[in-house]
Scaffold this active site. Sequence first.
Site, PDB file in Angstrom:
ATOM      1  N   ASP A 173     -11.651   2.296   3.336  1.00  0.00           N
ATOM      2  CA  ASP A 173     -11.974   0.873   3.187  1.00  0.00           C
ATOM      3  C   ASP A 173     -13.474   0.676   2.951  1.00  0.00           C
ATOM      4  OD1 ASP A 173     -10.024  -1.130   3.225  1.00  0.00           O
ATOM      5  OD2 ASP A 173      -9.701  -0.941   5.378  1.00  0.00           O
ATOM      6  N   LYS A 220       0.840  -1.199   0.000  1.00  0.00           N
ATOM      7  CA  LYS A 220       0.000   0.000   0.000  1.00  0.00           C
ATOM      8  C   LYS A 220       0.877   1.251   0.000  1.00  0.00           C
ATOM      9  CE  LYS A 220      -3.837  -2.289   2.243  1.00  0.00           C
ATOM     10  NZ  LYS A 220      -4.511  -2.679   3.480  1.00  0.00           N
ATOM     11  N   GLN A 257      -5.627  -1.690   9.392  1.00  0.00           N
ATOM     12  CA  GLN A 257      -5.400  -3.012   8.804  1.00  0.00           C
ATOM     13  C   GLN A 257      -6.014  -4.094   9.699  1.00  0.00           C
ATOM     14  OE1 GLN A 257      -4.045  -3.558   5.758  1.00  0.00           O
ATOM     15  NE2 GLN A 257      -4.403  -5.740   6.012  1.00  0.00           N
TER      16      GLN A 257
HETATM   17  N1  GUN Z   1      -7.308  -7.308   5.767  1.00  0.00           N
HETATM   18  C1  GUN Z   1      -7.580  -8.093   4.682  1.00  0.00           C
HETATM   19  N2  GUN Z   1      -8.184  -7.371   3.724  1.00  0.00           N
HETATM   20  C2  GUN Z   1      -8.292  -6.111   4.191  1.00  0.00           C
HETATM   21  C3  GUN Z   1      -8.812  -4.906   3.624  1.00  0.00           C
HETATM   22  O1  GUN Z   1      -9.320  -4.841   2.502  1.00  0.00           O
HETATM   23  N3  GUN Z   1      -8.729  -3.800   4.436  1.00  0.00           N
HETATM   24  C4  GUN Z   1      -8.190  -3.844   5.671  1.00  0.00           C
HETATM   25  N4  GUN Z   1      -8.173  -2.717   6.374  1.00  0.00           N
HETATM   26  N5  GUN Z   1      -7.695  -4.939   6.213  1.00  0.00           N
HETATM   27  C5  GUN Z   1      -7.740  -6.073   5.463  1.00  0.00           C
END
Ligand code: GUN
Length: 284
Positions: free
Chosen positions: A117, A50, A94
């Site tokens: 998200d 990211k 996350q």
């Molecule tokens: N963990 C696995 N997929 C995701 C996601 O799309 N966003 C976040 N914040 N955590 C994750």
Amino acid sequence: MTAKIIDGKKTAQKIRLELKREIQNLKTKPELRVILVGNNPASQIYVKNKEKYASEVGIKSETIRLPEDITEEKLLKQIKKLNKDKHINGILVQLPLPSHINEFSVINAIAPEKDVDGFTIYNKGLLSIGKPALTPCTPLGIIELLKQYKVNIASKNAVVIGRSNIVGKPMAQLLLNEDATVTICHSKTKNLAEITANADILISAVGKPKFIGKKYVKKGVTVIDVAMNRDTKNNRWVGDVDFDNVSKVAKFITPVPGGVGPMTIAMLLKNTVQAYKIQKKMVK
Ligand code: GUN
């Protein structure tokens, strides 16, 4: 028939280039904060990617690393601080979080206009009534792939396997908003193959290597494989779909890796720019 491969890597690259150009024309750079609690190895990799792609397109991104044993109270305080900071446009926590922390409380502490998200109940509510919303990145990326490859969605039978809040449920809602006839299947579904064999679009988020074989699909189907299963024996990633056999009958198919995965991050970057525009009142 040999299926046409839906190239997520190439499509994500194209989207990042478009975003880079768009960001160059903004007055200031959008800014993203990723909160990472603890040392989950998969999360560390996601977060690194990211950061890499955010900086490539011109988004300022920083990861706030917090210890595994942080209290929920301290984590909430951190989020509230970021909510108030006018320079921060996007906040992402996350997942998964350590078990002593209430995930629901933490996610819903994020200001909806910074929720890149699309996991807050506010954005999920907007999505469920078909209003513009910051939308979960993986399903958003899948809709983008279908559109880029001109796969018709309206009036088609779309079957989603998986009912998670991150993928299955928002996926079904997005397909419904595109006028598909949508069926959601899950681990308690009976006669799964009978249902999936009727799909024009099949989206699989099961987590079982080679689970979707030929008997699960009809000729001419579009197959989207969301899973990333680790094949430790051969040291590679594999999806849910028996690619070699299903690609003989499908019209379109995504590979793993290089299908849905790269699109998820591209959509996070797109959501960050969208959050910026919402905050600057450039969009409604
Ligand atoms: N963990 C696995 N997929 C995701 C996601 O799309 N966003 C976040 N914040 N955590 C994750």
